[in-house]
Design a protein around this motif. Structure first.
Motif, PDB file in Angstrom:
ATOM      1  N   VAL A   1    -101.833  43.315  27.771  1.00 53.50           N
ATOM      2  CA  VAL A   1    -101.732  42.636  29.064  1.00 53.50           C
ATOM      3  C   VAL A   1    -103.125  42.362  29.623  1.00 53.50           C
ATOM      4  CG1 VAL A   1    -100.961  42.881  31.460  1.00 53.50           C
ATOM      5  CG2 VAL A   1     -99.437  43.541  29.594  1.00 53.50           C
ATOM      6  N   ALA A   2    -104.029  43.333  29.505  1.00 52.81           N
ATOM      7  CA  ALA A   2    -105.392  43.157  30.002  1.00 52.81           C
ATOM      8  C   ALA A   2    -106.113  42.043  29.240  1.00 52.81           C
ATOM      9  CB  ALA A   2    -106.163  44.472  29.880  1.00 52.81           C
ATOM     10  N   GLN A   3    -105.979  42.011  27.935  1.00 50.65           N
ATOM     11  CA  GLN A   3    -106.634  40.964  27.140  1.00 50.65           C
ATOM     12  C   GLN A   3    -106.112  39.574  27.502  1.00 50.65           C
ATOM     13  OE1 GLN A   3    -105.792  42.542  23.252  1.00 50.65           O
ATOM     14  NE2 GLN A   3    -107.754  43.597  23.094  1.00 50.65           N
ATOM     15  N   MET A   4    -104.815  39.467  27.732  1.00 48.56           N
ATOM     16  CA  MET A   4    -104.244  38.171  28.115  1.00 48.56           C
ATOM     17  C   MET A   4    -104.731  37.747  29.490  1.00 48.56           C
ATOM     18  SD  MET A   4    -102.570  36.880  25.675  1.00 48.56           S
ATOM     19  CE  MET A   4    -101.848  35.558  26.655  1.00 48.56           C
ATOM     20  N   LEU A   5    -104.830  38.692  30.422  1.00 49.18           N
ATOM     21  CA  LEU A   5    -105.302  38.372  31.771  1.00 49.18           C
ATOM     22  C   LEU A   5    -106.701  37.779  31.729  1.00 49.18           C
ATOM     23  CD1 LEU A   5    -105.221  38.490  34.887  1.00 49.18           C
ATOM     24  CD2 LEU A   5    -105.952  40.876  34.719  1.00 49.18           C
ATOM     25  N   PHE A   6    -107.598  38.404  30.994  1.00 45.85           N
ATOM     26  CA  PHE A   6    -108.977  37.926  30.969  1.00 45.85           C
ATOM     27  C   PHE A   6    -109.124  36.669  30.120  1.00 45.85           C
ATOM     28  CE2 PHE A   6    -109.605  42.035  32.803  1.00 45.85           C
ATOM     29  CZ  PHE A   6    -110.637  41.809  33.700  1.00 45.85           C
ATOM     30  N   LYS A   7    -108.247  36.472  29.174  1.00 47.27           N
ATOM     31  CA  LYS A   7    -108.256  35.219  28.433  1.00 47.27           C
ATOM     32  C   LYS A   7    -107.872  34.066  29.355  1.00 47.27           C
ATOM     33  CE  LYS A   7    -106.444  33.017  24.257  1.00 47.27           C
ATOM     34  NZ  LYS A   7    -105.562  33.177  23.073  1.00 47.27           N
ATOM     35  N   GLU A   8    -106.919  34.302  30.252  1.00 47.58           N
ATOM     36  CA  GLU A   8    -106.478  33.269  31.189  1.00 47.58           C
ATOM     37  C   GLU A   8    -107.595  32.838  32.134  1.00 47.58           C
ATOM     38  OE1 GLU A   8    -103.021  34.397  33.327  1.00 47.58           O
ATOM     39  OE2 GLU A   8    -101.836  34.821  31.532  1.00 47.58           O
ATOM     40  N   ILE A   9    -108.452  33.778  32.534  1.00 57.81           N
ATOM     41  CA  ILE A   9    -109.496  33.429  33.496  1.00 57.81           C
ATOM     42  C   ILE A   9    -110.794  33.003  32.802  1.00 57.81           C
ATOM     43  CG2 ILE A   9    -108.537  34.991  35.210  1.00 57.81           C
ATOM     44  CD1 ILE A   9    -110.871  36.900  34.629  1.00 57.81           C
ATOM     45  N   GLY A  10    -110.747  32.836  31.483  1.00 55.14           N
ATOM     46  CA  GLY A  10    -111.909  32.327  30.770  1.00 55.14           C
ATOM     47  C   GLY A  10    -112.850  33.374  30.250  1.00 55.14           C
ATOM     48  N   LEU A  11    -112.396  34.622  30.153  1.00 59.59           N
ATOM     49  CA  LEU A  11    -113.223  35.680  29.594  1.00 59.59           C
ATOM     50  C   LEU A  11    -112.492  36.334  28.428  1.00 59.59           C
ATOM     51  CD1 LEU A  11    -114.662  37.445  32.763  1.00 59.59           C
ATOM     52  CD2 LEU A  11    -115.874  35.987  31.161  1.00 59.59           C
ATOM     53  N   PRO A  12    -112.353  35.630  27.308  1.00 59.25           N
ATOM     54  CA  PRO A  12    -111.724  36.230  26.126  1.00 59.25           C
ATOM     55  C   PRO A  12    -112.677  37.224  25.475  1.00 59.25           C
ATOM     56  CG  PRO A  12    -112.525  34.058  25.602  1.00 59.25           C
ATOM     57  CD  PRO A  12    -112.760  34.250  27.076  1.00 59.25           C
ATOM     58  N   LEU A  13    -112.366  37.648  24.262  1.00 60.10           N
ATOM     59  CA  LEU A  13    -113.193  38.652  23.596  1.00 60.10           C
ATOM     60  C   LEU A  13    -114.620  38.176  23.395  1.00 60.10           C
ATOM     61  CD1 LEU A  13    -110.733  40.155  20.995  1.00 60.10           C
ATOM     62  CD2 LEU A  13    -111.263  40.901  23.298  1.00 60.10           C
TER      63      LEU A  13
ATOM     64  N   VAL B   1    -111.488  44.575  25.744  1.00 59.12           N
ATOM     65  CA  VAL B   1    -110.648  43.661  26.512  1.00 59.12           C
ATOM     66  C   VAL B   1    -111.311  42.295  26.631  1.00 59.12           C
ATOM     67  CG1 VAL B   1    -109.625  43.228  28.784  1.00 59.12           C
ATOM     68  CG2 VAL B   1    -109.588  45.540  27.807  1.00 59.12           C
ATOM     69  N   ALA B   2    -112.593  42.286  26.948  1.00 53.86           N
ATOM     70  CA  ALA B   2    -113.313  41.017  27.119  1.00 53.86           C
ATOM     71  C   ALA B   2    -114.807  41.286  27.148  1.00 53.86           C
ATOM     72  CB  ALA B   2    -112.889  40.326  28.409  1.00 53.86           C
ATOM     73  N   ARG B   3    -115.575  40.263  26.833  1.00 54.21           N
ATOM     74  CA  ARG B   3    -117.031  40.323  27.035  1.00 54.21           C
ATOM     75  C   ARG B   3    -117.318  39.717  28.402  1.00 54.21           C
ATOM     76  NH1 ARG B   3    -119.763  41.813  22.584  1.00 54.21           N
ATOM     77  NH2 ARG B   3    -118.638  41.749  20.595  1.00 54.21           N
ATOM     78  N   VAL B   4    -118.177  40.394  29.161  1.00 54.65           N
ATOM     79  CA  VAL B   4    -118.386  39.995  30.555  1.00 54.65           C
ATOM     80  C   VAL B   4    -119.876  39.730  30.786  1.00 54.65           C
ATOM     81  CG1 VAL B   4    -117.841  40.549  32.944  1.00 54.65           C
ATOM     82  CG2 VAL B   4    -116.497  41.584  31.105  1.00 54.65           C
ATOM     83  N   PRO B   5    -120.328  38.489  30.597  1.00 49.40           N
ATOM     84  CA  PRO B   5    -121.751  38.167  30.771  1.00 49.40           C
ATOM     85  C   PRO B   5    -122.197  38.336  32.219  1.00 49.40           C
ATOM     86  CG  PRO B   5    -120.579  36.433  29.573  1.00 49.40           C
ATOM     87  CD  PRO B   5    -119.544  37.324  30.149  1.00 49.40           C
ATOM     88  N   ALA B   6    -123.458  38.658  32.373  1.00 52.92           N
ATOM     89  CA  ALA B   6    -124.027  38.753  33.721  1.00 52.92           C
ATOM     90  C   ALA B   6    -124.124  37.364  34.346  1.00 52.92           C
ATOM     91  CB  ALA B   6    -125.414  39.392  33.642  1.00 52.92           C
ATOM     92  N   HIS B   7    -124.007  37.306  35.660  1.00 51.46           N
ATOM     93  CA  HIS B   7    -124.162  36.043  36.384  1.00 51.46           C
ATOM     94  C   HIS B   7    -124.852  36.332  37.715  1.00 51.46           C
ATOM     95  CE1 HIS B   7    -120.376  37.741  37.963  1.00 51.46           C
ATOM     96  NE2 HIS B   7    -120.705  37.140  39.093  1.00 51.46           N
ATOM     97  N   ALA B   8    -125.315  35.283  38.367  1.00 51.69           N
ATOM     98  CA  ALA B   8    -126.027  35.423  39.639  1.00 51.69           C
ATOM     99  C   ALA B   8    -125.071  35.219  40.805  1.00 51.69           C
ATOM    100  CB  ALA B   8    -127.168  34.416  39.712  1.00 51.69           C
ATOM    101  N   LEU B   9    -125.235  36.039  41.828  1.00 48.87           N
ATOM    102  CA  LEU B   9    -124.508  35.897  43.088  1.00 48.87           C
ATOM    103  C   LEU B   9    -125.512  35.425  44.132  1.00 48.87           C
ATOM    104  CD1 LEU B   9    -121.636  36.509  44.311  1.00 48.87           C
ATOM    105  CD2 LEU B   9    -122.640  38.626  45.177  1.00 48.87           C
TER     106      LEU B   9
END
Length: 340
Positions: free
Chosen positions: A321-333, A193-201
């Protein structure tokens, strides 16, 4: 073993779904004369670990569970479970072989039922989706709302850890699972669906929160709030091996929301991959998210099922639908988490 197409033809002419066939298990030929419902009861014994628990889960009497087990053992000609006082039951070698074949048959029956549902609908009447537990509050409602569109579908969301998700998938408790591609056991054809890099909170008052991006080296000097779930905690801690220094864990929790609360209360920082999507569980104004400077391998968000190449249309659409959702928020494949 019956093929899916044979099962459809047989079941179409026999609504009780009685099984009369010859099943070969290793060198044994076993003539089965059981209802699929009874096979389900026996499989539930193995899943729950006891006859009493199976009866509760199936919402029937223990005598009905025992009847199904007795019939299965008579047909098999061998004991399927060892009954251990106060410790439940454990499948025998013969039981393991029986269960493996029974689960494949139940999967074919479930496929038949859902194929019948799909003839006139874009989605089944009841959509059963499993997800990695934190996703339930972060984006699954938004994803499911988009998928269902006009409604009319009942959604059953099963939230659990990776081993639970794989078990639900194996036993056909769910149609598909949404999780990370971390750990073993996922089907090889899981859809990315998407690649999700780690980030700091970070807490908004920390000096690092003022920077556009942060490094693991700087973070390692601060107390760590760890999302302590199986496989997740090992992955998060291993990231710091790149910096050559692991931070001191100040707060452990198995809850994503508790991680956010702990950071907001000043316990320290955290490393996460997923963030809230849309209106789902928004962050407190006391925390902020920053990308990492290091170019780290990013886990993938995947959707997995057991249909293989014959995926039903509704699952293909769910993935789209899931791929489009994450593409919209800046997390494409392939991509990185933007600053917020």
């Amino acid at each position: 073993m019956l093929s899916s197409s044979t099962l459809r033809q047989y079941a179409a002419g026999n609504k009780t779904y009685k099984i009369h066939y010859l099943m070969r298990i290793n060198t044994w030929n076993v003539t089965m004369n059981m209802a699929l419902r009874q096979l389900h009861y026996v499989a539930t014994i193995a899943e729950t670990g006891s006859i009493a628990a199976a009866a509760r889960k199936c919402r029937i009497s223990q005598s009905s569970i025992l009847l199904a087990l007795d019939l299965a053992e008579i047909e098999m000609g061998a004991r399927l479970f060892e009954r251990r006082p106060s410790r439940g039951v454990q499948a025998t070698p013969a039981g393991e072989r029986f269960l493996a074949s029974a689960r494949r048959l139940l999967a074919a029956e479930a496929e038949f039922e859902r194929t019948m549902e799909r003839h006139s609908q874009d989605a089944p009447a009841v959509l059963r989706i499993g997800c990695f537990e934190p996703f339930g509050a972060l984006f699954m409602p938004e994803l499911l709302r988009r998928f269902i569109e006009k409604g009319g579908v009942e959604v059953q969301l099963f939230e659990g850890e990776q081993p639970q998700l794989l078990k639900w998938l194996e036993t056909n408790a769910v149609d598909a699972i949404v999780t990370y591609d971390i750990g073993a056991g996922l089907p090889e054809d899981a859809a990315v669906v998407a690649r999700v890099p780690a980030h700091a909170l970070l807490h908004v008052d920390t000096s690092l929160a003022k920077q556009p991006a942060v490094s693991l080296t700087d973070l390692a000097r601060l107390p760590f709030v760890l999302l302590d779930l199986p496989q997740t905690s090992a992955y998060l801690l291993t990231l710091f091996d790149i910096a050559g220094q692991r931070p001191k864990v100040a707060f452990r929790t198995r809850s994503y929301d508790s991680v956010r609360s702990a950071v907001a209360c000043g316990f320290g920082f955290s490393i996460l991959n997923m963030r809230p999507v849309g209106k789902c569980s928004p962050d407190s104004d006391q925390i902020t998210r920053r990308p990492l400077i290091e170019d780290l391998p990013a886990p993938q968000l995947v959707i997995a099922d057991r249909y293989g190449s014959a995926k039903p249309p509704f699952l293909r659409r769910f993935t789209n639908v899931a791929q489009m959702l994450f593409k919209e928020i800046g997390l494409p494949l392939a991509g990185r988490l933007g600053t917020q």
